[in-house]
Scaffold this motif. Sequence first.
Motif, PDB file in Angstrom:
ATOM      1  N   VAL A 143      18.287 -41.398  20.630  1.00  0.00           N
ATOM      2  CA  VAL A 143      17.441 -42.446  20.844  1.00  0.00           C
ATOM      3  C   VAL A 143      16.309 -42.814  19.987  1.00  0.00           C
ATOM      4  O   VAL A 143      15.637 -41.803  19.725  1.00  0.00           O
ATOM      5  CB  VAL A 143      16.802 -42.343  22.396  1.00  0.00           C
ATOM      6  CG1 VAL A 143      15.806 -43.437  22.751  1.00  0.00           C
ATOM      7  CG2 VAL A 143      17.882 -42.135  23.228  1.00  0.00           C
ATOM      8  N   LEU A 144      16.087 -43.933  19.221  1.00  0.00           N
ATOM      9  CA  LEU A 144      15.397 -43.884  18.344  1.00  0.00           C
ATOM     10  C   LEU A 144      14.032 -44.566  18.766  1.00  0.00           C
ATOM     11  O   LEU A 144      14.191 -45.705  19.425  1.00  0.00           O
ATOM     12  CB  LEU A 144      15.966 -44.811  17.149  1.00  0.00           C
ATOM     13  CG  LEU A 144      15.102 -45.054  15.976  1.00  0.00           C
ATOM     14  CD1 LEU A 144      14.528 -43.776  15.185  1.00  0.00           C
ATOM     15  CD2 LEU A 144      16.043 -45.872  14.747  1.00  0.00           C
ATOM     16  N   THR A 145      12.732 -43.976  18.630  1.00  0.00           N
ATOM     17  CA  THR A 145      11.551 -44.606  18.665  1.00  0.00           C
ATOM     18  C   THR A 145      10.738 -44.854  17.725  1.00  0.00           C
ATOM     19  O   THR A 145      10.363 -43.912  16.938  1.00  0.00           O
ATOM     20  CB  THR A 145      10.690 -43.733  19.996  1.00  0.00           C
ATOM     21  OG1 THR A 145      11.900 -43.491  21.068  1.00  0.00           O
ATOM     22  CG2 THR A 145       9.796 -44.458  20.604  1.00  0.00           C
ATOM     23  N   ARG A 146      10.221 -46.067  17.811  1.00  0.00           N
ATOM     24  CA  ARG A 146       9.254 -46.395  16.283  1.00  0.00           C
ATOM     25  C   ARG A 146       8.285 -47.407  16.620  1.00  0.00           C
ATOM     26  O   ARG A 146       8.208 -48.094  17.790  1.00  0.00           O
ATOM     27  CB  ARG A 146      10.043 -47.076  15.157  1.00  0.00           C
ATOM     28  CG  ARG A 146      11.030 -46.104  14.616  1.00  0.00           C
ATOM     29  CD  ARG A 146      12.068 -46.637  13.668  1.00  0.00           C
ATOM     30  NE  ARG A 146      12.962 -47.492  13.952  1.00  0.00           N
ATOM     31  CZ  ARG A 146      13.982 -47.857  13.194  1.00  0.00           C
ATOM     32  NH1 ARG A 146      13.907 -47.412  11.911  1.00  0.00           N
ATOM     33  NH2 ARG A 146      14.688 -48.886  13.548  1.00  0.00           N
ATOM     34  N   GLY A 147       7.294 -47.284  16.262  1.00  0.00           N
ATOM     35  CA  GLY A 147       5.937 -47.898  16.628  1.00  0.00           C
ATOM     36  C   GLY A 147       4.583 -48.064  15.665  1.00  0.00           C
ATOM     37  O   GLY A 147       4.795 -47.397  14.641  1.00  0.00           O
ATOM     38  N   ASP A 148       3.830 -48.680  16.212  1.00  0.00           N
ATOM     39  CA  ASP A 148       2.415 -48.677  15.363  1.00  0.00           C
ATOM     40  C   ASP A 148       1.409 -48.956  16.268  1.00  0.00           C
ATOM     41  O   ASP A 148       1.581 -49.274  17.428  1.00  0.00           O
ATOM     42  CB  ASP A 148       2.547 -49.897  14.233  1.00  0.00           C
ATOM     43  CG  ASP A 148       1.537 -49.419  13.174  1.00  0.00           C
ATOM     44  OD1 ASP A 148       0.783 -48.538  13.224  1.00  0.00           O
ATOM     45  OD2 ASP A 148       1.823 -49.847  12.092  1.00  0.00           O
ATOM     46  N   HIS A 149      -0.046 -48.715  15.900  1.00  0.00           N
ATOM     47  CA  HIS A 149      -1.018 -48.965  16.521  1.00  0.00           C
ATOM     48  C   HIS A 149      -1.044 -50.377  17.052  1.00  0.00           C
ATOM     49  O   HIS A 149      -1.078 -51.188  16.178  1.00  0.00           O
ATOM     50  CB  HIS A 149      -2.292 -48.492  16.066  1.00  0.00           C
ATOM     51  CG  HIS A 149      -2.397 -47.165  15.585  1.00  0.00           C
ATOM     52  ND1 HIS A 149      -2.604 -46.072  16.551  1.00  0.00           N
ATOM     53  CD2 HIS A 149      -1.961 -46.170  14.666  1.00  0.00           C
ATOM     54  CE1 HIS A 149      -2.604 -44.704  16.149  1.00  0.00           C
ATOM     55  NE2 HIS A 149      -2.135 -44.937  14.974  1.00  0.00           N
ATOM     56  N   ALA A 150      -1.371 -50.706  18.326  1.00  0.00           N
ATOM     57  CA  ALA A 150      -1.443 -52.396  18.773  1.00  0.00           C
ATOM     58  C   ALA A 150      -2.604 -52.837  18.212  1.00  0.00           C
ATOM     59  O   ALA A 150      -3.671 -52.447  18.302  1.00  0.00           O
ATOM     60  CB  ALA A 150      -1.137 -52.171  20.174  1.00  0.00           C
ATOM     61  N   PRO A 151      -2.507 -54.033  17.534  1.00  0.00           N
ATOM     62  CA  PRO A 151      -3.659 -54.860  17.462  1.00  0.00           C
ATOM     63  C   PRO A 151      -4.131 -55.328  18.454  1.00  0.00           C
ATOM     64  O   PRO A 151      -3.364 -55.548  19.745  1.00  0.00           O
ATOM     65  CB  PRO A 151      -2.922 -56.020  16.492  1.00  0.00           C
ATOM     66  CG  PRO A 151      -1.518 -56.224  16.932  1.00  0.00           C
ATOM     67  CD  PRO A 151      -1.097 -54.836  17.321  1.00  0.00           C
ATOM     68  N   LEU A 152      -5.502 -55.811  18.401  1.00  0.00           N
ATOM     69  CA  LEU A 152      -6.049 -56.328  19.701  1.00  0.00           C
ATOM     70  C   LEU A 152      -5.478 -57.459  20.089  1.00  0.00           C
ATOM     71  O   LEU A 152      -5.657 -57.646  21.309  1.00  0.00           O
ATOM     72  CB  LEU A 152      -7.512 -56.567  19.029  1.00  0.00           C
ATOM     73  CG  LEU A 152      -8.893 -57.327  20.365  1.00  0.00           C
ATOM     74  CD1 LEU A 152      -8.740 -55.907  21.228  1.00  0.00           C
ATOM     75  CD2 LEU A 152     -10.012 -57.611  19.692  1.00  0.00           C
ATOM     76  N   GLU A 153      -4.985 -58.273  19.467  1.00  0.00           N
ATOM     77  CA  GLU A 153      -4.371 -59.570  19.959  1.00  0.00           C
ATOM     78  C   GLU A 153      -3.123 -59.310  20.760  1.00  0.00           C
ATOM     79  O   GLU A 153      -2.639 -60.061  21.474  1.00  0.00           O
ATOM     80  CB  GLU A 153      -4.070 -60.654  19.091  1.00  0.00           C
ATOM     81  CG  GLU A 153      -3.065 -60.115  17.937  1.00  0.00           C
ATOM     82  CD  GLU A 153      -3.666 -59.746  16.746  1.00  0.00           C
ATOM     83  OE1 GLU A 153      -3.176 -59.580  15.537  1.00  0.00           O
ATOM     84  OE2 GLU A 153      -4.823 -59.086  16.803  1.00  0.00           O
TER      85      GLU A 153
END
Length: 457
Positions: A238-248
């Motif tokens: 199971v591959l999980t990837r992401g980034d810090h969410a922008p305000l919008e």
Amino acid sequence: MPVPFAAPEAVPVTGWGRTAPTSALVLRPGSYEEAVRALAECGGRGAIARGLGRAYGDAAQNAGGAVLDMTGLDRIHEIDAVGGLVTCDAGVSLHRLMQVMLPLGWFVPVSPGTRYVTVGGAIGADIHGKNHHMSGSFSRHVRAIELLTGDGETRVATPEDEPDLFWATAGGMGLTGVILAATLQMLPVETSLMTVDTERATDLDDLMARLAADDHRYRYSVAWIDLLARGARTGRAVLTRGDHAPLEALPPRLRADPLAFRPASRLPAAPRFVPEGLLGRRSVGLFNEFWYRKAPRDQRGRLQKLAAFFHPLDGLPEWNRIYGRGGFVQYQFVVGYGQEEALRRIVRRIGSRRCPSFLAVLKRFGEADPGWLSFPMPGWTLALDLPATLPGLAAFLDELDDEVAAAGGRVYLAKDARMRPDVLARMYPRLDDFRELRSRYDPRRVITSDLARRLAV
């Protein structure tokens, strides 16, 4: 008049894996002056600094000697809220940094799988996280270290002015001196949430292809891998990837306080006594099947709390107890790009042996870090947990060590409690330079540990 230290007699000390307990005099300095005095009076068996005890093996143990519990040095001295610089004591935890810095729009530049790690421990192990392919390890973001060396001197080391001492300390497992304080560069963020993509990979080759093709699009990337799967399913993940969410990206109800630190609610601690064999092949196999099928085939842009993305196990205090009294071994290695066949062989060997690991993760590393004993190098890193009571485990891991070394790879010292010294020399080419620097700053070997003695560092 000097304040007496808190622990007047030897007590058991162990790593997070609970596999190699020894006894030491635990001293808890509350000031730099007390740390200097503790080092001067530690006796013939020397001393080693210890943070929150999350090194899995014997790196923060010192049988018959002293252990300096650095959590009493926990002051944050200076914050540059505009530039994101923070100067703090070595005993400050990443959890505390998040509490203080997130509301100001700054996050720790590198986080491992737990936020209950001290800054000193993060530097000593040169910790890495899901973002190594983008950001390197923790010490790349350290601007200065205040270090008490074994000769009793306090020195300030920076990458520019004292590069040898700095990069020997980064990943040096506390053996170059006691880190007293550090200045860190934090990461700017707009919110305290993550945007996360999740997908399934059918086997190891499918997983590696997905990671290689798309990792450059994500700051953070990690794969949970089923090491009990065999045949056509070997290495399914199971591959999980992401980034810090922008305000919008936040819904209106969360925009009023977008930087609120929202750690997950903590569950009751794991029971003190757990039956041996609870995490056997059958139970872990059922868990792995459930976890793989539970994961979405392809989900995009889900909002997730920082704690859920980075530190899911922190919600279960003392989760290391679930392996029973015998404890567990956390084994992590890296092999370089071009050595994919070595990775395949090792994954197949683990599956054929039916090793019950439910906390197995695969990541890609980026550029090698300058630390002389830093673990990351460009390539594939696999980390897995194994009950220490598995029959024949020691011999099996020795075989894996040899295979990793033959492929030009290495094993992570912060998770090790059993590797042989001859293998260490094959994995870390700057080991002799490290030994020479230790002798220069600590000729009497005042600073030492169980790991140092076991591996002849």
